[in-house]
Design a protein around this motif. Structure first.
Motif, short mmCIF file in Angstrom:
data_model
loop_
_atom_site.label_atom_id
_atom_site.label_comp_id
_atom_site.label_asym_id
_atom_site.label_seq_id
_atom_site.Cartn_x
_atom_site.Cartn_y
_atom_site.Cartn_z
N ARG A 416 -7.25 -0.68 1.87
CA ARG A 416 -7.37 -0.63 0.40
C ARG A 416 -6.96 0.72 -0.16
O ARG A 416 -6.30 0.82 -1.20
CB ARG A 416 -8.80 -0.96 -0.01
CG ARG A 416 -9.14 -2.42 -0.05
CD ARG A 416 -10.53 -2.63 -0.64
NE ARG A 416 -11.58 -2.05 0.20
CZ ARG A 416 -12.83 -1.87 -0.19
NH1 ARG A 416 -13.19 -2.17 -1.44
NH2 ARG A 416 -13.73 -1.37 0.63
N TYR A 417 -7.36 1.77 0.51
CA TYR A 417 -7.10 3.11 0.02
C TYR A 417 -5.61 3.44 0.10
O TYR A 417 -5.00 3.88 -0.89
CB TYR A 417 -7.92 4.11 0.83
CG TYR A 417 -7.85 5.54 0.34
CD1 TYR A 417 -8.46 5.93 -0.84
CD2 TYR A 417 -7.17 6.51 1.08
CE1 TYR A 417 -8.41 7.24 -1.27
CE2 TYR A 417 -7.11 7.82 0.66
CZ TYR A 417 -7.73 8.19 -0.52
OH TYR A 417 -7.67 9.50 -0.95
N VAL A 418 -5.01 3.22 1.25
CA VAL A 418 -3.59 3.53 1.41
C VAL A 418 -2.74 2.66 0.50
O VAL A 418 -1.79 3.14 -0.14
CB VAL A 418 -3.17 3.39 2.88
CG1 VAL A 418 -1.65 3.29 3.02
CG2 VAL A 418 -3.67 4.58 3.69
N ARG A 419 -3.05 1.39 0.40
CA ARG A 419 -2.23 0.51 -0.45
C ARG A 419 -2.30 0.92 -1.92
O ARG A 419 -1.34 0.74 -2.67
CB ARG A 419 -2.67 -0.95 -0.27
CG ARG A 419 -2.23 -1.54 1.05
CD ARG A 419 -2.44 -3.06 1.09
NE ARG A 419 -1.87 -3.59 2.31
CZ ARG A 419 -2.54 -3.76 3.45
NH1 ARG A 419 -3.84 -3.44 3.50
NH2 ARG A 419 -1.94 -4.23 4.52
N ARG A 420 -3.42 1.49 -2.33
CA ARG A 420 -3.53 1.92 -3.73
C ARG A 420 -2.66 3.14 -3.98
O ARG A 420 -1.95 3.21 -5.00
CB ARG A 420 -4.98 2.22 -4.07
CG ARG A 420 -5.15 2.75 -5.50
CD ARG A 420 -6.60 2.98 -5.84
NE ARG A 420 -6.75 3.47 -7.21
CZ ARG A 420 -7.91 3.80 -7.76
NH1 ARG A 420 -9.04 3.67 -7.08
NH2 ARG A 420 -7.95 4.24 -9.01
N TRP A 421 -2.70 4.12 -3.08
CA TRP A 421 -2.06 5.39 -3.34
C TRP A 421 -0.68 5.53 -2.70
O TRP A 421 0.08 6.44 -3.07
CB TRP A 421 -2.97 6.54 -2.91
CG TRP A 421 -4.23 6.56 -3.71
CD1 TRP A 421 -5.49 6.25 -3.29
CD2 TRP A 421 -4.36 6.86 -5.10
NE1 TRP A 421 -6.40 6.35 -4.31
CE2 TRP A 421 -5.72 6.73 -5.45
CE3 TRP A 421 -3.45 7.24 -6.09
CZ2 TRP A 421 -6.19 6.96 -6.74
CZ3 TRP A 421 -3.92 7.46 -7.38
CH2 TRP A 421 -5.28 7.33 -7.69
N VAL A 422 -0.36 4.68 -1.76
CA VAL A 422 0.98 4.67 -1.15
C VAL A 422 1.51 3.25 -1.29
O VAL A 422 1.65 2.52 -0.29
CB VAL A 422 0.93 5.13 0.32
CG1 VAL A 422 2.35 5.39 0.85
CG2 VAL A 422 0.10 6.41 0.47
N PRO A 423 1.80 2.81 -2.49
CA PRO A 423 2.11 1.40 -2.72
C PRO A 423 3.40 0.94 -2.04
O PRO A 423 3.57 -0.27 -1.82
CB PRO A 423 2.23 1.30 -4.25
CG PRO A 423 2.53 2.70 -4.71
CD PRO A 423 1.78 3.58 -3.75
N GLU A 424 4.28 1.86 -1.68
CA GLU A 424 5.52 1.44 -1.01
C GLU A 424 5.25 0.85 0.38
O GLU A 424 6.13 0.20 0.96
CB GLU A 424 6.50 2.62 -0.91
CG GLU A 424 6.02 3.82 -0.11
CD GLU A 424 5.37 4.89 -0.95
OE1 GLU A 424 5.59 6.08 -0.67
OE2 GLU A 424 4.64 4.52 -1.90
N LEU A 425 4.03 1.06 0.89
CA LEU A 425 3.66 0.49 2.20
C LEU A 425 2.79 -0.75 2.06
O LEU A 425 2.33 -1.30 3.08
CB LEU A 425 2.92 1.54 3.04
CG LEU A 425 3.67 2.82 3.38
CD1 LEU A 425 2.76 3.76 4.19
CD2 LEU A 425 4.95 2.52 4.15
N ALA A 426 2.55 -1.21 0.86
CA ALA A 426 1.55 -2.26 0.63
C ALA A 426 1.84 -3.54 1.39
O ALA A 426 0.91 -4.27 1.79
CB ALA A 426 1.44 -2.56 -0.87
N ALA A 427 3.10 -3.86 1.65
CA ALA A 427 3.44 -5.13 2.30
C ALA A 427 3.26 -5.10 3.81
O ALA A 427 3.39 -6.15 4.46
CB ALA A 427 4.88 -5.53 1.95
N LEU A 428 2.99 -3.94 4.38
CA LEU A 428 2.78 -3.87 5.83
C LEU A 428 1.46 -4.52 6.21
O LEU A 428 0.46 -4.38 5.50
CB LEU A 428 2.78 -2.42 6.29
CG LEU A 428 4.12 -1.71 6.45
CD1 LEU A 428 3.90 -0.25 6.84
CD2 LEU A 428 4.98 -2.41 7.49
N PRO A 429 1.40 -5.20 7.36
CA PRO A 429 0.13 -5.72 7.86
C PRO A 429 -0.84 -4.58 8.18
O PRO A 429 -0.41 -3.45 8.46
CB PRO A 429 0.52 -6.47 9.14
CG PRO A 429 2.00 -6.67 9.04
CD PRO A 429 2.53 -5.54 8.22
#
Length: 481
Positions: A416-429
């Motif tokens: 949750r934290y990384v996807r919020r602040w590094v959104p370019e990685l959001a699609a990674l499992p």
């Protein structure tokens, strides 16, 4: 204006406000107003504040000025050398004394000493109160009278002391002088960023001022304290921490007000005890700086002065901008840039990465935090950086080097934290989110990510960097140390 309860004193009192920007539980304000005499509150601008602190200060002072106006004595804003401005204002209003709260920062202590000397020459009395910590700095001593070097022993001793007094109520009214000294306008201080205006994230996140502090405390006690002992380590949980640190730093709420409010809650003792120990950790930092004013600039372990640090400006810049190639590090640095805040667990991870993976001296990281944090508290910042670096008192040993990948997996397992602040990685499992550089090409293709284009490759190999850091300290610390 309501009449004070007590008869007026013979001469006005000048109240010099510093890191006590509140009217409730402010011992200096209570002392100044005791007896019902004239009170003249004044704040002097500190020109050396970081950008985020300047933004916070503007809004905090605006709200404080409104509170003093309601009480009946307007807040005076001035800038300049305190040793000249405070005595001049005292003479202007015919003050019989000047009252202020003690601060442990070296610059603030020197300013107070200079002001006291100047006032003494003018025959004006001074009163210094303590309201920024739970326990007065310098009073918690070892059995031999020394300074505690280990927090657990310090805190154990604190808990044997009388508990902090109940918070003091705000005065119901203040008397202003017939002629109010001139005040500079807050807008003329240019504390807010304009071109560019980078403070949008701060405005969306924070409500500076005493009312904002009170509301944040109430929300925390209701929603987060019942799970605080474990929840505070989960960076993806926005409500897991108190968010009170900037309010405490600027003195918009007192630590003892938080202490007593927490004590009154009907929650498990372990959650309350953990919160109180965090207040104690803050106290510990202030006690350390009271004992050693060089805490913010000098490593307590002098072996660190002999380390061959890597003065790599490009690496420092990549760290500052959240472009290291390690998602949990980059998420933390981007949260800091956007909101002026970073989750406490992530602060340790990013600090370890800078000092030990990049081999950049801790003072560079501490300086960046002081410029970008809304809770940029000098003693706490310095102690925490030295703790992570391994060169301070009660420090984590230098060989404890956080692996940023495993730290991300442990504390942000669901991403949750990384996807919020590094959104370019959001699609990674989830299983690849914290180590995109190790993800199979097919996984990256499926997520639409090209490393080096959409997200940087790691700027350093952690395993190799760890060995380099350990060898650097080994060379810096001779066998006789």
């Amino acid at each position: 204006m309501a009449k004070p309860d007590q008869p007026e004193t013979s001469a006005p009192t000048l109240l010099w406000l510093r890191q006590d920007l509140r009217v409730s539980d402010n011992p200096a304000l209570v002392a100044a107003s005791r007896g019902g005499g004239i009170v003249v509150p004044v704040y002097l601008l500190d020109e050396d504040l970081g950008g985020a602190s300047r933004w916070w200060l503007h809004h905090s002072l605006a709200r404080l000025a409104a509170r003093f106006a309601d009480l009946g004595s307007p807040l005076i804003l001035q800038r300049g050398d305190p040793a000249k401005v405070i005595p001049r204002l005292a003479r202007t209003v015919g003050a019989g004394r000047v009252v202020w709260s003690h601060c442990v920062e070296p610059k603030a202590r020197k300013a107070a000493d200079d002001v006291a000397s100047a006032l003494d020459r003018d025959g004006i009395a001074t009163t210094v109160l303590h309201g920024n910590t739970l326990f007065r700095p310098g009073t918690i001593r070892t059995g031999s009278g020394g300074q505690f070097k280990v927090f657990t022993a310090f805190w154990r001793k604190c808990l044997t002391e009388p508990q902090p007094a109940e918070p003091l109520p705000a005065p119901r009214a203040l008397r202003a002088p017939d002629t109010v000294p001139g005040s500079e306008s807050l807008d003329s201080w240019n504390l807010l960023p304009r071109r560019p205006d980078w403070a949008g994230g701060l405005r969306a996140t924070w409500a500076p001022g005493e009312d904002g502090a009170r509301k944040r405390l109430a929300n925390f006690l209701e929603n987060a304290l019942p799970r605080y002992d474990g929840g505070r380590d989960v960076p993806g949980d926005d409500a897991g921490t108190s968010g009170l640190s900037p309010h405490l730093h600027f003195g918009e709420i007192s630590p003892r007000a938080v202490w007593h409010a927490a004590r009154r809650q009907d929650v498990a003792d372990r959650h309350v005890d953990r919160l109180l120990s965090e207040l104690g950790w803050r106290d510990f930092a202030h006690h350390l700086m009271e004992a050693d004013p060089r805490l913010a600039t000098h490593s307590q372990d002098r072996a660190f002065d002999r380390i061959e640090w890597n003065d790599d400006a490009a690496a420092l810049h990549a760290w500052q901008r959240g472009r290291t190639g390690y998602p949990i590090v980059d998420a933390g640095m981007r949260q800091l840039w956007a909101t002026g805040f970073m989750h406490n667990r992530v602060r340790m991870i990013v600090a370890s990465f800078l000092v030990k993976d990049l081999l950049v001296r801790w003072q560079a990281g501490a300086d960046w935090f002081m410029d970008t944090l809304v809770d940029a508290d000098l003693p706490a910042n310095a102690m925490n950086w030295q703790w992570v670096a391994g060169c301070g008192v009660d420090a984590a040993p230098f060989f404890r080097i956080f692996n940023p990948t495993t730290q991300g997996q442990k504390f942000d397992g669901d991403g949750r934290y990384v996807r919020r602040w590094v959104p370019e990685l959001a699609a990674l499992p989830d299983r690849h989110l914290h180590a995109p550089h190790a993800a199979p090409r097919a996984i990256l293709d499926q997520a639409g990510i090209v490393l080096g284009r959409d997200y940087p490759l790691p700027i350093v190999d952690h395993a190799a960097a760890r060995l380099r850091a350990l060898e650097s300290l080994r060379r810096a610390r001779p066998a006789e140390d």
